[in-house]
Design a protein around this motif. Structure first.
Motif, short mmCIF file in Angstrom:
data_model
loop_
_atom_site.label_atom_id
_atom_site.label_comp_id
_atom_site.label_asym_id
_atom_site.label_seq_id
_atom_site.Cartn_x
_atom_site.Cartn_y
_atom_site.Cartn_z
N TYR A 9 0.84 -1.20 0.00
CA TYR A 9 0.00 0.00 0.00
C TYR A 9 0.88 1.25 0.00
O TYR A 9 0.60 2.23 -0.69
N ALA A 350 -6.52 5.24 -7.98
CA ALA A 350 -6.56 3.82 -7.59
C ALA A 350 -6.98 2.91 -8.73
O ALA A 350 -7.08 1.70 -8.57
N PRO A 352 -7.20 0.74 -12.30
CA PRO A 352 -6.28 -0.07 -13.10
C PRO A 352 -6.05 0.51 -14.49
O PRO A 352 -5.07 0.18 -15.15
N SER A 355 -5.08 5.59 -14.61
CA SER A 355 -4.80 6.02 -13.23
C SER A 355 -4.03 7.33 -13.18
O SER A 355 -3.99 7.99 -12.16
N GLU A 385 -17.79 -0.73 -11.72
CA GLU A 385 -16.37 -0.68 -11.38
C GLU A 385 -16.16 0.52 -10.45
O GLU A 385 -16.98 1.44 -10.41
N GLY A 403 -16.70 -1.40 -7.54
CA GLY A 403 -15.55 -2.17 -7.07
C GLY A 403 -15.80 -3.60 -7.49
O GLY A 403 -16.70 -4.25 -6.97
N THR A 405 -13.89 -6.02 -7.10
CA THR A 405 -13.48 -6.85 -5.97
C THR A 405 -13.50 -5.98 -4.72
O THR A 405 -13.29 -4.76 -4.80
N GLN A 407 -11.33 -6.03 -2.41
CA GLN A 407 -9.97 -5.56 -2.16
C GLN A 407 -9.68 -4.27 -2.92
O GLN A 407 -9.01 -3.37 -2.42
N HIS A 408 -10.19 -4.18 -4.13
CA HIS A 408 -9.95 -2.97 -4.91
C HIS A 408 -10.78 -1.80 -4.39
O HIS A 408 -10.31 -0.66 -4.34
N LEU A 411 -8.98 -0.34 -1.44
CA LEU A 411 -7.83 0.46 -1.87
C LEU A 411 -8.26 1.84 -2.36
O LEU A 411 -7.64 2.86 -2.02
N GLY A 412 -9.31 1.86 -3.16
CA GLY A 412 -9.78 3.13 -3.72
C GLY A 412 -10.24 4.10 -2.65
O GLY A 412 -9.95 5.30 -2.71
#
Ligand SMILES: *Cc1c(COP(=O)(O)O)cnc(C)c1O
Length: 428
Positions: A9, A350, A352, A355, A385, A403, A405, A407-408, A411-412
């Protein structure tokens, strides 16, 4: 989170302080996340059952060209949607270019000159203002002689049953209910609440058709508006039911009578559902729908995490960190244009894809105010997304969603906080 993730991170640009605060907030969310997984488990089985029952096979995944006569993949997909929504029929097509188009098709197919459309839940989503003619536009329902009436919600967000009863008249033909809050700070309605409202309007005037704008609501609960009396349930495939894979499309699930008319409106009277080549999209529409229950669950977890994190910093969040969820949207009132820009810069950073770009507010067709949008998505503009947007007007709220996922999504959200922190807009 382990030490290696902390380090990763940091490499991405999220400071340890921000990551640590996120971990602190997450500790209390385990039980909520379990409930979300249970809903996803149920909905996954529901979608699977519909696919098996309709004997989806390899041939369904390929497409047709030209007229698209006998497109078995397309026809079977529509039956899969109808089964999941427990309706007689469904229209699911790449030719429905977006959610607004699906809603406009459903409305214009089922309203005739002299009819009246009623919204008993206040102002509809911005892009529908021109469809209806609240803001003048060529080809609006208003121009075609369809009038519109609206009953606002009460101050506490409840339905104004007395006002709704008084608004229903001889001309009232169709009632439109928007499930999600859209760009407003009102609560999103649960399927149960929508069911109560449908039962009420139909008791006042039997024979009324009810359409529910289901955008962002799909698979957040174990039932859908079509399970509680909606004649048409409508949404966009670049939101929940596309599962992040559908490259385009919208759906309308409902009674055969309403859906047949939608087919005629979308293609041509007399032609209806028999044409419409699916080209190369069938596979992604099936696979996206299959993934949609778990993608919606990831987005829900992200929304709940965001609410709890930002509430801890003193921001007003709708829904709040504790209340139940009926859509994947999280609004956070940030209080200034600068804070909106910083938040969106974080979501963008954040992503993919794209960015490295910085989102800026600008006018967007169909919206009255300038809008800022952050999205670095595989499908352009996809809001299942990780994405954030909002009109530049008080209370300067961003609407955060998506999102693919969890996890993503996490992060965002941490990235958005990082940007607010760097700009000195919050202290940690
Ligand atoms: C997104 C949305 C729409 C419009 O869908 P588009 O695909 O953007 O045209 C309509 N209603 C609600 C509540 C929405 O969230």
């Amino acid at each position: 989170m382990n030490g290696k993730s902390f380090e990763m991170y940091a490499q991405l640009g999220i400071s340890r302080k921000v990551t640590a605060l996120g971990e602190e907030v997450l500790k209390d969310l385990k039980e909520r996340f379990c409930e979300i997984d249970e809903t996803a488990e149920y909905n996954q089985a529901k979608v699977l059952l519909a696919m098996q029952k309709n004997r989806v096979d390899a041939a369904c995944l390929t497409g047709t060209t030209g007229y698209g006569h006998d497109d078995r993949g397309r026809d079977t997909l529509e039956q899969v949607y109808a089964d999941v929504f427990h309706t007689e029929a469904a229209l699911v097509r790449p030719a429905l270019t977006c959610g607004t188009h699906a809603l406009a098709t459903a409305l214009s197919a089922n309203l005739l000159p002299g009819d009246e459309l009623l919204s008993p839940v206040g102002k509809p989503y911005d892009t529908l203002e021109e469809v209806i003619g609240i803001r003048e536009s060529p080809c609006s329902l208003k121009e075609l002689g369809v009038s519109y009436r609206q009953v606002d919600l009460k101050a506490d967000g409840a339905f104004d049953y007395e006002g709704i009863k008084n608004a229903i008249n001889d001309k009232t033909k169709l009632v439109t209910i928007q499930r999600s809050k859209g760009y407003q700070m009102r609560p999103t309605f649960s399927v149960a609440q929508i069911g109560e409202l449908i039962a009420f309007v139909k008791s006042v005037k039997p024979g009324l058709n009810v359409m529910v704008d289901n955008c962002y609501g799909e698979f957040t609960e174990e039932t859908e508006p079509s399970d509680v009396g909606a004649d048409m349930t409508v949404g966009s495939l670049i939101k929940n039911p596309g599962g992040g894979l559908a490259p385009i499309g919208g759906y309308i699930a409902g009674t055969k009578k309403c859906i047949d008319r939608c087919h005629y409106r979308l293609t041509a009277p007399g032609v209806g559902q028999d044409v419409g080549a699916s080209m190369d999209v069938n596979r992604s529409l099936y696979q996206g729908f299959f993934l949609s229950p778990t993608v919606a669950a990831s987005a829900l977890k992200g929304a709940i995490f965001a609410a709890n994190l930002y509430e801890r910093l003193g921001f007003f969040c709708v829904p709040n960190g504790r209340e139940p969820r009926h859509d994947i949207i999280q609004s956070i009132a940030l209080g200034s244009k600068e804070a909106m820009e910083a938040f969106c810069a974080g979501i963008q950073a954040a992503a993919p894809v794209d960015s490295y770009v910085t989102p800026v507010p600008c006018p967007i067709p169909g919206y009255g105010d300038e809008v800022i949008m952050a999205a670095g998505a595989f499908i352009q503009g996809s809001s299942i997304e990780l994405s954030a947007d909002g009109p530049i007007r008080p209370p300067y709220a961003v609407y955060f969603q998506g999102g693919l996922t969890w996890q993503h999504a996490k992060l965002g959200i941490l990235f958005s906080l990082q940007k607010l922190y760097e700009k000195g807009l919050i202290t940690l």
